[in-house]
Scaffold this active site. Structure first.
Site, PDB file in Angstrom:
ATOM      1  N   LYS A 170       0.875  -1.180   0.000  1.00  0.00           N
ATOM      2  CA  LYS A 170       0.000   0.000   0.000  1.00  0.00           C
ATOM      3  C   LYS A 170       0.908   1.224   0.000  1.00  0.00           C
ATOM      4  O   LYS A 170       1.486   1.571   1.015  1.00  0.00           O
ATOM      5  CB  LYS A 170      -0.876  -0.018   1.264  1.00  0.00           C
ATOM      6  N   ILE A 227       0.904   6.286  13.707  1.00  0.00           N
ATOM      7  CA  ILE A 227       0.320   5.271  12.814  1.00  0.00           C
ATOM      8  C   ILE A 227       1.052   3.943  13.023  1.00  0.00           C
ATOM      9  O   ILE A 227       0.428   2.865  12.986  1.00  0.00           O
ATOM     10  CB  ILE A 227       0.364   5.710  11.330  1.00  0.00           C
ATOM     11  N   GLU A 245       9.509   0.977  10.947  1.00  0.00           N
ATOM     12  CA  GLU A 245      10.563   1.962  10.658  1.00  0.00           C
ATOM     13  C   GLU A 245       9.915   3.326  10.813  1.00  0.00           C
ATOM     14  O   GLU A 245       9.153   3.754   9.951  1.00  0.00           O
ATOM     15  CB  GLU A 245      11.079   1.794   9.214  1.00  0.00           C
ATOM     16  N   CYS A 279      13.527  10.455   7.095  1.00  0.00           N
ATOM     17  CA  CYS A 279      13.475   9.939   8.476  1.00  0.00           C
ATOM     18  C   CYS A 279      14.814  10.112   9.152  1.00  0.00           C
ATOM     19  O   CYS A 279      14.893  10.399  10.338  1.00  0.00           O
ATOM     20  CB  CYS A 279      13.060   8.478   8.465  1.00  0.00           C
ATOM     21  N   GLU A 375      10.136  15.589  15.166  1.00  0.00           N
ATOM     22  CA  GLU A 375      10.442  15.651  13.738  1.00  0.00           C
ATOM     23  C   GLU A 375       9.767  16.868  13.128  1.00  0.00           C
ATOM     24  O   GLU A 375       8.587  17.090  13.361  1.00  0.00           O
ATOM     25  CB  GLU A 375       9.853  14.421  13.058  1.00  0.00           C
TER      26      GLU A 375
HETATM   27  P1  NAP Z   1       2.255   8.186   7.962  1.00  0.00           P
HETATM   28  O1  NAP Z   1       1.280   9.276   7.960  1.00  0.00           O
HETATM   29  O2  NAP Z   1       2.462   7.405   9.196  1.00  0.00           O
HETATM   30  O3  NAP Z   1       1.818   7.227   6.772  1.00  0.00           O
HETATM   31  C1  NAP Z   1       2.567   6.117   6.379  1.00  0.00           C
HETATM   32  C2  NAP Z   1       1.686   5.167   5.620  1.00  0.00           C
HETATM   33  O4  NAP Z   1       0.677   4.640   6.503  1.00  0.00           O
HETATM   34  C3  NAP Z   1       0.929   5.789   4.455  1.00  0.00           C
HETATM   35  O5  NAP Z   1       0.844   4.858   3.404  1.00  0.00           O
HETATM   36  C4  NAP Z   1      -0.434   6.042   5.077  1.00  0.00           C
HETATM   37  O6  NAP Z   1      -1.476   6.182   4.154  1.00  0.00           O
HETATM   38  C5  NAP Z   1      -0.595   4.807   5.916  1.00  0.00           C
HETATM   39  N1  NAP Z   1      -1.627   4.932   6.951  1.00  0.00           N
HETATM   40  C6  NAP Z   1      -2.109   6.055   7.524  1.00  0.00           C
HETATM   41  N2  NAP Z   1      -3.067   5.738   8.426  1.00  0.00           N
HETATM   42  C7  NAP Z   1      -3.178   4.402   8.432  1.00  0.00           C
HETATM   43  C8  NAP Z   1      -3.982   3.478   9.149  1.00  0.00           C
HETATM   44  N3  NAP Z   1      -4.879   3.867  10.072  1.00  0.00           N
HETATM   45  N4  NAP Z   1      -3.840   2.165   8.899  1.00  0.00           N
HETATM   46  C9  NAP Z   1      -2.948   1.738   7.983  1.00  0.00           C
HETATM   47  N5  NAP Z   1      -2.158   2.561   7.261  1.00  0.00           N
HETATM   48  C10 NAP Z   1      -2.263   3.880   7.493  1.00  0.00           C
HETATM   49  O7  NAP Z   1       3.698   8.697   7.531  1.00  0.00           O
HETATM   50  P2  NAP Z   1       4.045   9.684   6.332  1.00  0.00           P
HETATM   51  O8  NAP Z   1       3.552  11.031   6.695  1.00  0.00           O
HETATM   52  O9  NAP Z   1       3.628   9.084   5.039  1.00  0.00           O
HETATM   53  O10 NAP Z   1       5.635   9.636   6.371  1.00  0.00           O
HETATM   54  C11 NAP Z   1       6.387  10.422   7.210  1.00  0.00           C
HETATM   55  C12 NAP Z   1       6.832   9.645   8.425  1.00  0.00           C
HETATM   56  O11 NAP Z   1       7.490   8.440   8.010  1.00  0.00           O
HETATM   57  C13 NAP Z   1       7.853  10.373   9.247  1.00  0.00           C
HETATM   58  O12 NAP Z   1       7.578  10.221  10.617  1.00  0.00           O
HETATM   59  C14 NAP Z   1       9.161   9.679   8.885  1.00  0.00           C
HETATM   60  O13 NAP Z   1      10.178   9.774   9.843  1.00  0.00           O
HETATM   61  C15 NAP Z   1       8.720   8.286   8.703  1.00  0.00           C
HETATM   62  N6  NAP Z   1       9.694   7.557   7.879  1.00  0.00           N
HETATM   63  C16 NAP Z   1      10.496   6.629   8.468  1.00  0.00           C
HETATM   64  C17 NAP Z   1      11.455   5.966   7.723  1.00  0.00           C
HETATM   65  C18 NAP Z   1      12.346   4.931   8.332  1.00  0.00           C
HETATM   66  O14 NAP Z   1      12.908   4.145   7.583  1.00  0.00           O
HETATM   67  N7  NAP Z   1      12.517   4.868   9.633  1.00  0.00           N
HETATM   68  C19 NAP Z   1      11.588   6.261   6.371  1.00  0.00           C
HETATM   69  C20 NAP Z   1      10.755   7.225   5.808  1.00  0.00           C
HETATM   70  C21 NAP Z   1       9.802   7.862   6.576  1.00  0.00           C
HETATM   71  P3  NAP Z   1      -1.837   7.672   3.614  1.00  0.00           P
HETATM   72  O15 NAP Z   1      -0.773   8.012   2.689  1.00  0.00           O
HETATM   73  O16 NAP Z   1      -3.163   7.556   2.979  1.00  0.00           O
HETATM   74  O17 NAP Z   1      -1.866   8.571   4.829  1.00  0.00           O
END
Ligand code: NAP
Ligand code: MG
Length: 474
Positions: A170, A227, A245, A279, A375
Site C-alpha cells: 500500500k 500510525i 521503521e 526519516c 520531527e
Molecule cells: P504516515 O502518515 O504514518 O503514513 C505512512 C503510511 O501509513 C501511508 O501509506 C499512510 O497512508 C498509511 N496509513 C495512515 N493511516 C493508516 C492506518 N490507520 N492504517 C494503515 N495505514 C495507514 O507517515 P508519512 O507522513 O507518510 O511519512 C512520514 C513519516 O514516516 C515520518 O515520521 C518519517 O520519519 C517516517 N519515515 C520513516 C522511515 C524509516 O525508515 N525509519 C523512512 C521514511 C519515513 P496515507 O498516505 O493515505 O496517509
C-alpha cells in the site's frame, strides 16, 4: 503513460472512486489514482496466496534470476522512474535518480544474497542430526510513506520476495506513482502474477484493510510513530510479526577537532536532502562550544546559497510534499523562533505557487525545546552547544528517537566513546549515510521503531526458523 490503478495478480484493476495526487511544485493535479479499499486488498491477498504456492517452491536461484530480470528492467527505465518520482514527490531530479539507482540495487543485492542464505547445522547429541530451515512467512503486507516511495517500497518487499513470500503493498496517498509503475514493470519482466500486488488508497481505507487482514502473515510499516503504533496493534490482534521503521531526530555532533571542510557540506546535505523530509535527516546539530560560531556562520552561508525550484529542474531544494506538511513546518518554526536565534530563513512560506518552504537555521536551541525533540520534516536545522563529550552524548540521547547519528572528530577516542554511548541504529563517524547502503542493517532504537531492514538481516526478518531434528540410531 502514468500508471494510476491497482496492480493485482498481473492485472490493472480500476476502482469506482479515485483520489487526486498533486504535483507539490504547483499544487495542481498530477493524476487521479484508483482509491483501493477492502475489496481490492481482499483480491490482492487472494492473488498473493495463490502465487505463493509456486513462488515459495522455486529454488533460491530461480527466484534470484527473477529478481535480477526485474532489476535490469528497472535499470533500463531508471530515468523515466526518476522523473516520475521527482514530479510526484517534488524531490530534486538528482536525488530521484539516486533513489532509482538504489531501488535497482535492492534487486541485485537480494538476488545475490538469497543464493548465499543458508540454515545452520547444529551440533547436538551423537545420534541426532539437527538443522534449521529458513521458511517464508507466506503473505507479507507493506505500508509505504511518501518521502522515498520507490526506495522504501523496494527496501521492504524485495527481501520478502527473495526468500519466497508474496507481497501486497500500500503506497502513500501523496506519492503512489512510482510504486505502481514498478509493479507493472516487474510483471512485464517476468515476475509471476500475484507475487507483487500494489493497492493505492487512503491509510484509513486500504491501509487499515491491509494491516488488519487475517490472510497477512507479516507486516512492514514505514511512517510516523502514531500510525506505527496503530499498525502494531493491528498486528497484535492477528498475532503476526511487524517491523516498524518510524521517525528520527538524528544528530550531527561536531567536536572542536573536526575537519570542518569535510563536515559542513555533508551536514548541510543531511538536512537539505529531500527538503528535510527524510526519516534520517540530520535535523539536530550539536556543536562543541569553541567552534560553535564558526560552524553556524559557515553552515548559514552554505544553506543561504541553495537553489530552490521544482524537482525536475534539479534544484538543491524542492517543495514540501503538501500544504498540510508546510503548515506543520511553519507552526514549528514560529514556536521555535520565540526561544532561539533565527540565523537563516523565516517561518513564512515562499511567495510562489506550490508548497515551497526555504531553509531555516535556528541557533542556541534548548535541547528540550519542541524543535529539538520532534520531527519537523522540513529544511530546518536546530543547533545546540556542548562543552564535553559526555554532554554531547546526553544531548544526542535526549529525545524519544534513535535512528541514526554522526560524529565529526579527528580524535579516535572521541569517535569510539560516542559511537558506544549513542543509542541509534546506525552511527557514522566523519560521514553521514552511505549512498543508499543497501548492505547495511537499518532501523531504529526506541521510538524510531524495531526490526531491521537492509543487509542480510532483512532476509532473516522475512523468515521463520524451523529446526528439524533427526534421530539416526547406531
Ligand atoms: P504516515 O502518515 O504514518 O503514513 C505512512 C503510511 O501509513 C501511508 O501509506 C499512510 O497512508 C498509511 N496509513 C495512515 N493511516 C493508516 C492506518 N490507520 N492504517 C494503515 N495505514 C495507514 O507517515 P508519512 O507522513 O507518510 O511519512 C512520514 C513519516 O514516516 C515520518 O515520521 C518519517 O520519519 C517516517 N519515515 C520513516 C522511515 C524509516 O525508515 N525509519 C523512512 C521514511 C519515513 P496515507 O498516505 O493515505 O496517509
Ligand atoms: Mg504527489
Amino acid at each position: 503513460m502514468i500508471d494510476t490503478d491497482c496492480f493485482i495478480d498481473g492485472h490493472v484493476v480500476k476502482t469506482a472512486d479515485t483520489f487526486d495526487v498533486l504535483d507539490p511544485s504547483t499544487g495542481q493535479v498530477l493524476a487521479a489514482v484508483s482509491r483501493g479499499g477492502k475489496a481490492e486488498i481482499d483480491l490482492a491477498v487472494d492473488a498473493a496466496s495463490r502465487a505463493a504456492r509456486n513462488w515459495a517452491r522455486l529454488s533460491a536461484r530461480e527466484r534470484a534470476q527473477h529478481l535480477r530480470a526485474v532489476g535490469d528492467a528497472l535499470s533500463a527505465r531508471s530515468e523515466e522512474l526518476a522523473m516520475l518520482e521527482s514530479k510526484d514527490t517534488g524531490k530534486p531530479l538528482a536525488q530521484a535518480r539516486a533513489d532509482a539507482s538504489v531501488a535497482v540495487q535492492y534487486f541485485q543485492f537480494y538476488a545475490n544474497a538469497v543464493e548465499q542464505f543458508f540454515g545452520d547445522v547444529i551440533p547436538s547429541l551423537p545420534d541426532v542430526i539437527a538443522y534449521t530451515h529458513q521458511v517464508p512467512f507466506g503473505i507479507t503486507g507493506h505500508i509505504i510513506p511518501w518521502n522515498y516511495p520507490m526506495q522504501i517500497a523496494c527496501r521492504t518487499f524485495v527481501p520478502a520476495l527473495a526468500v519466497g513470500n508474496c507481497a501486497v503493498v500500500k503506497p502513500a496517498e501523496e506519492a503512489p506513482l512510482s510504486v505502481l509503475a514498478i509493479a507493472r514493470i516487474a510483471y512485464e519482466a517476468g515476475l509471476p502474477a500475484g507475487v507483487l500486488n500494489v493497492v493505492p488508497g487512503l491509510g484509513i481505507e486500504a491501509g487499515a484493510a491491509l494491516s488488519s487482514h487475517t490472510g497477512i502473515n507479516h507486516l512492514s510499516f514505514t511512517g510516523s510513530v502514531p500510525i506505527g503504533a496503530t499498525i502494531a496493534a493491528a498486528a497484535a490482534a492477528n498475532v503476526i510479526p511487524v517491523a516498524l521503521e518510524l521517525g528520527g531526530k538524528s544528530p550531527n555532533i561536531v567536536a572542536a577537532d573536526a575537519d570542518l571542510d569535510l563536515a559542513l557540506p555533508v551536514i548541510a546535505k543531511s538536512i537539505i536532502q529531500n527538503a528535510g523530509q527524510t526519516c534520517s535527516a540530520g535535523s539536530r546539530l550539536i556543536v562543541q562550544d569553541s567552534v560553535h560560531d564558526e560552524v553556524v556562520d559557515r553552515l548559514a552561508t552554505i544553506m543561504g546559497r541553495l537553489t530552490i525550484g521544482a524537482g525536475p529542474t534539479d534544484p538543491d531544494l524542492g517543495p514540501l510534499i503538501s500544504e498540510k506538511q508546510r503548515g506543520r513546518v511553519i507552526s514549528m518554526v514560529r514556536a521555535a523562533q520565540e526561544t532561539s536565534d533565527l540565523r537563516l530563513g523565516s517561518a513564512d512560506p515562499l511567495d510562489r505557487e506550490g508548497f515551497f518552504f526555504g531553509p531555516v537555521l535556528l541557533d542556541r536551541v534548548d535541547p528540550a525545546a519542541q524543535i529539538a525533540q520532534e520531527e519537523v520534516f522540513g529544511p530546518v536545522v536546530a543547533v545546540s552547544g556542548f562543552s564535553d563529550i559526555d554532554q554531547a552524548a546526553e544531548i544526542a540521547n535526549g529525545t524519544d528517537y534513535g535512528l541514526i547519528a554522526a560524529i565529526w572528530t579527528s580524535n579516535v577516542t572521541t569517535a569510539h566513546r560516542l559511537a558506544d554511548d549513542i543509542l541509534a541504529g546506525q552511527v557514522y563517524v566523519n560521514t553521514y549515510g552511505a549512498g543508499g547502503g543497501v548492505e547495511l542493517p537499518f532501523g531504529g532504537f526506541r521510538k524510531s521503531g524495531f526490526g531491521r531492514e537492509k543487509g542480510f538481516e532483512a532476509l532473516r526478518a522475512f523468515c521463520e526458523t524451523k529446526a528439524v531434528v533427526i534421530k539416526v540410531p547406531r
